[in-house]
Every structure is written in C-alpha cells, then in structure tokens.
Enzyme design. Structure first.
Site, short mmCIF file in Angstrom:
data_model
loop_
_atom_site.label_atom_id
_atom_site.label_comp_id
_atom_site.label_asym_id
_atom_site.label_seq_id
_atom_site.Cartn_x
_atom_site.Cartn_y
_atom_site.Cartn_z
N GLN A 93 33.56 -7.50 23.07
CA GLN A 93 33.50 -8.52 22.05
C GLN A 93 32.92 -9.82 22.88
O GLN A 93 32.50 -10.96 22.16
CB GLN A 93 34.97 -9.05 21.55
CG GLN A 93 35.60 -7.83 20.93
CD GLN A 93 37.15 -7.85 20.95
OE1 GLN A 93 37.48 -8.90 19.90
NE2 GLN A 93 37.99 -7.48 21.65
N HIS A 111 29.85 -8.73 19.08
CA HIS A 111 29.73 -10.31 18.74
C HIS A 111 28.72 -10.96 18.86
O HIS A 111 28.71 -12.26 19.01
CB HIS A 111 31.22 -10.94 19.10
CG HIS A 111 32.29 -10.49 18.44
ND1 HIS A 111 33.83 -10.75 18.88
CD2 HIS A 111 32.53 -9.84 17.39
CE1 HIS A 111 34.55 -10.08 18.02
NE2 HIS A 111 33.83 -9.77 16.96
N CYS A 138 10.82 -21.70 16.44
CA CYS A 138 10.77 -20.25 16.64
C CYS A 138 9.43 -19.85 17.14
O CYS A 138 8.35 -20.13 16.69
CB CYS A 138 10.97 -19.39 15.20
SG CYS A 138 10.86 -17.82 15.25
N LEU A 204 46.50 -8.75 30.72
CA LEU A 204 47.66 -9.37 31.29
C LEU A 204 48.93 -9.77 30.46
O LEU A 204 50.04 -9.77 31.01
CB LEU A 204 47.03 -10.56 31.45
CG LEU A 204 47.61 -11.65 32.63
CD1 LEU A 204 47.59 -11.05 33.76
CD2 LEU A 204 46.66 -13.00 32.64
N GLU A 205 48.65 -9.67 29.17
CA GLU A 205 49.99 -10.05 28.44
C GLU A 205 49.72 -9.00 27.26
O GLU A 205 48.70 -8.63 26.78
CB GLU A 205 50.21 -11.31 27.82
CG GLU A 205 50.19 -12.43 28.89
CD GLU A 205 49.84 -13.86 28.57
OE1 GLU A 205 49.55 -14.01 27.49
OE2 GLU A 205 50.13 -14.71 29.43
N ALA A 221 42.90 -7.69 35.04
CA ALA A 221 41.71 -6.55 34.83
C ALA A 221 41.21 -5.90 36.05
O ALA A 221 40.87 -4.80 36.25
CB ALA A 221 40.77 -7.19 34.05
C1 BJW Z 1 43.46 -10.84 30.79
C2 BJW Z 1 43.35 -11.67 31.77
C3 BJW Z 1 42.83 -11.08 32.94
C4 BJW Z 1 43.59 -13.06 30.25
N1 BJW Z 1 42.98 -9.58 33.15
N2 BJW Z 1 43.57 -9.68 30.81
C5 BJW Z 1 43.08 -11.96 7.84
C6 BJW Z 1 43.30 -11.07 8.33
C7 BJW Z 1 42.80 -10.09 9.01
C8 BJW Z 1 41.38 -10.44 9.30
C9 BJW Z 1 40.79 -11.73 8.63
C10 BJW Z 1 41.83 -12.47 8.16
N3 BJW Z 1 41.26 -13.53 7.79
C11 BJW Z 1 39.80 -13.34 8.36
C12 BJW Z 1 39.73 -12.25 9.05
C13 BJW Z 1 38.57 -11.67 9.67
C14 BJW Z 1 38.25 -12.49 10.64
C15 BJW Z 1 39.38 -12.24 11.68
O1 BJW Z 1 39.71 -11.24 12.44
N4 BJW Z 1 40.11 -13.73 11.51
C16 BJW Z 1 41.55 -13.49 12.56
C17 BJW Z 1 41.50 -14.65 13.53
C18 BJW Z 1 42.54 -13.59 11.62
N5 BJW Z 1 36.97 -11.84 11.60
C19 BJW Z 1 35.83 -11.89 11.29
O2 BJW Z 1 35.52 -12.81 10.37
C20 BJW Z 1 34.80 -10.81 11.77
N6 BJW Z 1 34.19 -10.49 10.88
C21 BJW Z 1 34.67 -9.80 9.83
O3 BJW Z 1 35.59 -9.36 9.61
O4 BJW Z 1 33.45 -9.23 8.90
C22 BJW Z 1 33.61 -8.77 7.96
C23 BJW Z 1 33.55 -9.55 6.95
C24 BJW Z 1 32.35 -10.02 6.66
C25 BJW Z 1 31.88 -11.01 5.78
C26 BJW Z 1 33.15 -11.34 4.95
C27 BJW Z 1 34.28 -10.89 5.12
C28 BJW Z 1 34.51 -9.82 5.97
C29 BJW Z 1 33.97 -11.79 12.72
C30 BJW Z 1 34.64 -12.17 13.94
C31 BJW Z 1 33.84 -12.85 14.77
C32 BJW Z 1 34.61 -13.41 16.17
N7 BJW Z 1 33.81 -14.45 16.76
C33 BJW Z 1 34.28 -14.81 18.20
C34 BJW Z 1 33.56 -16.09 18.33
C35 BJW Z 1 32.25 -15.64 19.22
C36 BJW Z 1 31.48 -16.95 19.43
C37 BJW Z 1 31.87 -17.41 20.69
O5 BJW Z 1 31.78 -16.66 21.77
O6 BJW Z 1 31.89 -18.71 20.85
O7 BJW Z 1 34.32 -13.80 19.16
S1 BJW Z 1 36.02 -15.38 18.01
C38 BJW Z 1 36.44 -14.75 19.68
O8 BJW Z 1 37.63 -14.20 19.66
C39 BJW Z 1 35.38 -14.24 20.02
C40 BJW Z 1 36.10 -13.39 20.73
O9 BJW Z 1 35.13 -11.93 21.01
C41 BJW Z 1 37.19 -12.69 20.04
C42 BJW Z 1 38.24 -12.07 20.44
O10 BJW Z 1 38.91 -12.72 21.40
P1 BJW Z 1 39.48 -11.87 22.83
O11 BJW Z 1 38.27 -11.36 23.35
O12 BJW Z 1 40.52 -11.07 22.21
O13 BJW Z 1 40.04 -12.98 23.60
P2 BJW Z 1 41.35 -13.83 23.53
O14 BJW Z 1 41.10 -15.11 24.40
O15 BJW Z 1 41.76 -14.03 22.34
O16 BJW Z 1 42.33 -12.91 24.70
C43 BJW Z 1 42.12 -12.73 25.91
C44 BJW Z 1 43.06 -11.53 26.38
O17 BJW Z 1 42.83 -11.34 27.60
C45 BJW Z 1 44.56 -12.29 26.06
O18 BJW Z 1 45.14 -11.04 25.64
C46 BJW Z 1 45.04 -12.46 27.85
O19 BJW Z 1 46.56 -11.84 27.80
C47 BJW Z 1 44.05 -11.36 28.23
N8 BJW Z 1 43.76 -11.58 29.81
N9 BJW Z 1 43.33 -13.01 31.81
C48 BJW Z 1 43.31 -8.89 31.81
N10 BJW Z 1 42.53 -11.60 34.18
#
Ligand code: BJW
Length: 235
Positions: A93, A111, A138, A204-205, A221
């Site tokens: 991601q 992503h 572009c 981690l959590e 990690a």
């Molecule tokens: C460690 C550590 C160490 C720390 N060792 N571990 C309601 C219900 C369900 C879904 C939805 C809903 N409403 C809307 C949605 C869909 C939506 C969604 O999921 N929303 C939720 C927030 C509710 N999703 C989308 O919109 C996606 N598209 C989609 O669904 O398409 C279908 C669709 C299309 C059109 C119309 C309708 C449907 C797209 C999602 C795009 C996500 N983009 C981002 C931003 C990218 C740009 C940027 O980087 O700026 O991607 S959001 C952000 O979160 C980023 C990440 O890839 C993503 C996930 O985060 P991640 O990687 O899990 O990080 P953290 O910080 O959350 O967690 C870190 C973890 O690491 C923690 O657990 C720590 O404990 C751990 N950690 N240190 C090991 N040392």
C-alpha cells in the site's frame, strides 16, 4: 508454518514496514499528516479544492525519499522472492520506493507511487523525481496544470485489483505486515483467500482486522520479518 514447500505466497505491506526507515505512518498522529487531515491531501475533492497544497504535500514526501533507505524488513522480503521455490507476490500500500530499492520485483504498488506523475489530460504516467507545480507541463501532451501525483486517493480504484484477487484466491500463505487494517479493499484481503490458506499478521500493534488471521506476531518489522523469512526458507 503449515505451508506446502513450494506454495504460493502473497504478502501485503503497509506504512509500518517503512517506519523504521524514517517514513512516518499515517495514523500515528490522530489521522493528521504534517498538520493536514488525510481528506485534505488524499482525496480528489481535496486536490480540486486546493491543488497547490496537495502538490506541495506530495513534493515534500517525494523529496524525502532521497533521505531514507530500505531496512532489514524490506531486504528480507526481497530475499524471500529470490529464494522461495514457489510464487511470491508482494502487494504494497506504500507509495515509497523502498521495496523496489531493496530488490523486490514481483511487486504491485496498489496505492500508486510517489516517483510517478499522471497526466489527467492524456493519461500518460511519467517517471517523476522533482517537484510538480500547477505550471508544470505534461512532457507528452504539453498541457499545463494537468499533472497529478500517481497516487490512489480515497474514492478511487486501487491499481491491479484483478491480479491481486487472483493471487489471493490461489495463495497458500497470506501475510499482512505493518498495516492498521482500516483502509479497504486492502483490509479485506485476509477474507479473500481460500479456507486452507494460512494467514498471519506481523504488526507492532494489533490491526483492526486481527481476528480474521489464523496467527499473529507482535513487534517491530525489522525484527519480525527477517525471522519470519528465515523460518520459511529453512522449511
Ligand atoms: C509497525 C511499525 C513497525 C508502526 N513495525 N509495524 C466504509 C467502510 C469500508 C470502506 C469504505 C468506507 N467508506 C469509504 C470506504 C473506502 C475507502 C476506505 O477504506 N475508507 C476507510 C478509511 C473507511 N477506500 C477507498 O476509497 C479505496 N478505494 C476503493 O475502495 O475503491 C473502490 C471504490 C472506488 C470508487 C468508488 C467507490 C469504491 C482507496 C484507498 C486509498 C488509500 N490511500 C491512502 C493515501 C495514499 C496517498 C498518500 O500516501 O498520501 O493510502 S490512505 C493511507 O492509508 C495510504 C495507506 O496506503 C493506507 C493504509 O495505511 P497503512 O499502511 O495501514 O498505515 P497506518 O498508518 O494506518 O498503519 C500503520 C501500521 O503499522 C499500524 O498498525 C502500526 O501499528 C504499524 N507499525 N510501526 C511494524 N516498526
């Protein structure tokens, strides 16, 4: 680990795998990123409302990539791909390039990628190293104010979903590493595997979807992932 010796492996990584390289995770500051709410900088609506702010935000993160290096967890996953006799697909991601630089090749950036820009006029995806501004033309169609970061924002479709779900359906092992399990569809991948697939969370959590995994290991990690890979390769 209950796993055939040349079985198919799908790995999902999130921000936690890059945390020890110095890349901040998303949800460690109450949903804020450098003082901005995710909705301001990670939605098409936020970009339409304030393109300058969004470009500045991604320009800073693109520039930061030059200051960070892959860590032992990225390296271990690249080694797994190189040495495992079966298929290994790494789905990240993360929009950083640390898996690429560590040597992972069968890799999907679901992503998007910071080091790419996409033209909303001609749809060309360009490698991009420097800053993007509204005045940047572009390189292909030469239109200005049409380049955006090649990043999947909320409400947009993540990349290569058919390929990912096909791999999940045929997986013997699915491991999710360093992801909070709150962003879909990635958070639902653990439910998309077959009944005999072994599923393990390394984090981690505990994530929001930890109860869906058959096994979980808690820790950093850079400690968990090399040990996990060593154990797999020693089977
Ligand atoms: C460690 C550590 C160490 C720390 N060792 N571990 C309601 C219900 C369900 C879904 C939805 C809903 N409403 C809307 C949605 C869909 C939506 C969604 O999921 N929303 C939720 C927030 C509710 N999703 C989308 O919109 C996606 N598209 C989609 O669904 O398409 C279908 C669709 C299309 C059109 C119309 C309708 C449907 C797209 C999602 C795009 C996500 N983009 C981002 C931003 C990218 C740009 C940027 O980087 O700026 O991607 S959001 C952000 O979160 C980023 C990440 O890839 C993503 C996930 O985060 P991640 O990687 O899990 O990080 P953290 O910080 O959350 O967690 C870190 C973890 O690491 C923690 O657990 C720590 O404990 C751990 N950690 N240190 C090991 N040392």
């Amino acid at each position: 680990m209950p796993m055939p010796p040349s079985g198919s492996i799908v790995l999902l990584t999130g921000a936690g795998i890059s945390a020890e390289s110095g890349v901040r995770t998303f949800r460690d500051a109450g949903g804020l990123w450098e003082g901005h709410r995710l909705e301001e900088v990670a939605t098409p609506e936020g970009f339409a409302a304030n393109p300058g702010l969004v470009q500045t935000f991604y320009n800073a993160r693109r520039a930061q990539l030059k200051e960070v290096q892959p860590n032992a967890a990225h390296a271990a996953l690249a080694r797994l791909e190189a040495e495992w006799p079966g298929r290994v697909l790494l789905v990240t991601q993360n929009v950083d390039d640390l898996h690429d630089r560590a040597g992972s090749r069968n890799l999907i950036h679901m992503h998007g990628e910071l080091r790419k820009a996409r033209c909303t006029n001609c749809q060309t995806i360009h490698p991009w190293e420097g800053a993007l501004t509204e005045a940047t033309p572009c390189p292909r169609c030469e239109r200005k104010a049409r380049l955006r970061p090649h990043i999947v924002w909320f409400g947009e479709m993540p990349l290569e979903m058919p390929r990912i779900f096909e791999a999940l359906e045929g997986a013997d092992l699915f491991a999710a590493i360093g992801t909070s399990g709150v962003v879909y569809p990635a958070a639902g991948f653990v439910e998309a595997v077959g009944p005999t697939c072994h599923t393990v969370e390394l984090n981690l959590e505990p994530s929001a979807v930890i109860s869906a995994f058959k096994e979980h290991r808690q820790g950093k990690a850079t400690e968990l992932v090399p040990a996990f890979v060593d154990a797999l390769l020693a089977q």
